[in-house]
Design an enzyme around this catalytic site. Structure first.
Site, short mmCIF file in Angstrom:
data_model
loop_
_atom_site.label_atom_id
_atom_site.label_comp_id
_atom_site.label_asym_id
_atom_site.label_seq_id
_atom_site.Cartn_x
_atom_site.Cartn_y
_atom_site.Cartn_z
N SER A 140 0.70 -1.20 -0.09
CA SER A 140 -0.05 -0.10 0.13
C SER A 140 0.86 1.25 0.01
O SER A 140 1.99 1.10 0.82
CB SER A 140 -0.96 -0.08 1.33
OG SER A 140 -1.45 1.42 1.44
N TYR A 185 -2.76 -0.66 10.07
CA TYR A 185 -2.74 -1.17 8.52
C TYR A 185 -1.37 -0.69 8.05
O TYR A 185 -0.79 -1.58 7.40
CB TYR A 185 -3.88 -0.52 7.68
CG TYR A 185 -3.84 -0.66 6.36
CD1 TYR A 185 -4.22 -2.05 5.90
CD2 TYR A 185 -3.69 0.19 5.38
CE1 TYR A 185 -4.34 -2.42 4.53
CE2 TYR A 185 -3.52 -0.16 4.03
CZ TYR A 185 -3.95 -1.68 3.70
OH TYR A 185 -3.75 -1.87 2.12
#
Length: 258
Positions: free
Chosen positions: A149, A162
């Site tokens: 990401s 995350y």
């Protein structure tokens, strides 16, 4: 179409011929698109997902070996890799795509929240990578590619668990590149931007507005489609990227360039 273009397309369509791959998080979204591309280009694929509907994948892609399993468990990772060895005779490609996300302020993130995200994004990827690395070492090489990401390189609010998990995966990738280089094993990670998938609808009631907010601030003016990220994953798994390893490859529509 020129002869050169036709030859290039034919070569690409068979670039994974004779290769076997393992894809996690393969039931939908980026994972399913990655299976589709690998399959179309000649690979034999083991597809793993926690969702029971993964078992219907061979209906679309005959010959794909579908497994329902939880990659946060060591035995699932071992079973998936062993299935590739038993069925296809080896493992050449691992795509760590299974993931879990969370948007919460740090003060509201519980230990259970943290552990749940880390279990999939870091622990599960580690288990699959360790088993695949062993198989690739014995085979004389391979490619490990992970879906990361943009949050592994930049920070956004409410992304503690995350971002930390994807940062861990990025650093694991670099270690793999260093350890794997002499063994012919390459490792890379795609720092993906926001992707339009039905998964987002399951975690955000404002998913449409959320997507639009990201589209507005990216140079390309839109978010990614799953097949676009799958193309980058397949490129990094292919011989076309033979001199790329240890890289964090941005596929975020220019978001981190702003």
């Amino acid at each position: 179409m020129t002869p050169a273009t036709a030859s290039a397309e034919a070569s690409e369509s068979a670039e994974f011929a004779g290769k076997s791959a393992l894809v996690t998080g393969a039931a939908r979204g980026v994972g399913k698109e990655t299976v589709a591309l690998l399959y179309a280009r000649g690979a034999r694929v083991v597809a793993v997902d926690l969702r029971p509907d993964i078992t219907t994948l061979p209906d679309e892609f005959p010959g794909v070996l579908a497994m329902c399993g939880d990659i946060t468990q060591e035995e699932t990772a071992a079973r998936a890799v062993q299935s590739a060895l038993d069925t296809f005779g080896g493992l050449d490609i691992l795509v760590n795509n299974a993931g879990r996300t969370l948007n919460k302020p740090i003060t509201e993130t519980t230990a259970e929240d943290w552990d749940a995200v880390m279990a999939v994004n870091a622990r599960g990827a580690f288990f699959c990578t360790r088993e695949a690395f062993r198989a690739m070492k014995n085979r004389g090489g391979g490619a490990i590619v992970s879906t990361g990401s943009y949050t592994c390189t930049v920070a956004l609010p409410e992304g503690a668990a995350y971002s930390a998990s994807k940062g861990a995966l990025a650093q694991l990738t670099k270690v793999l590149a260093v350890e794997g280089g002499p063994l012919g094993i390459r490792a890379n990670i795609v720092a993906a931007g926001v992707i339009e998938t039905d998964f987002l609808d399951t975690i955000r009631s404002d998913s449409r507005a959320y997507l639009a907010s990201f589209a507005d601030v990216q140079p390309l003016g839109r978010v990614a489609q799953p097949e676009e990220i799958a193309e980058v994953l397949c490129f990094l798994a292919s011989p076309r990227s033979s001199f790329i390893t240890g890289a964090v490859v941005a596929a975020d529509g220019g978001f981190t360039a702003v």
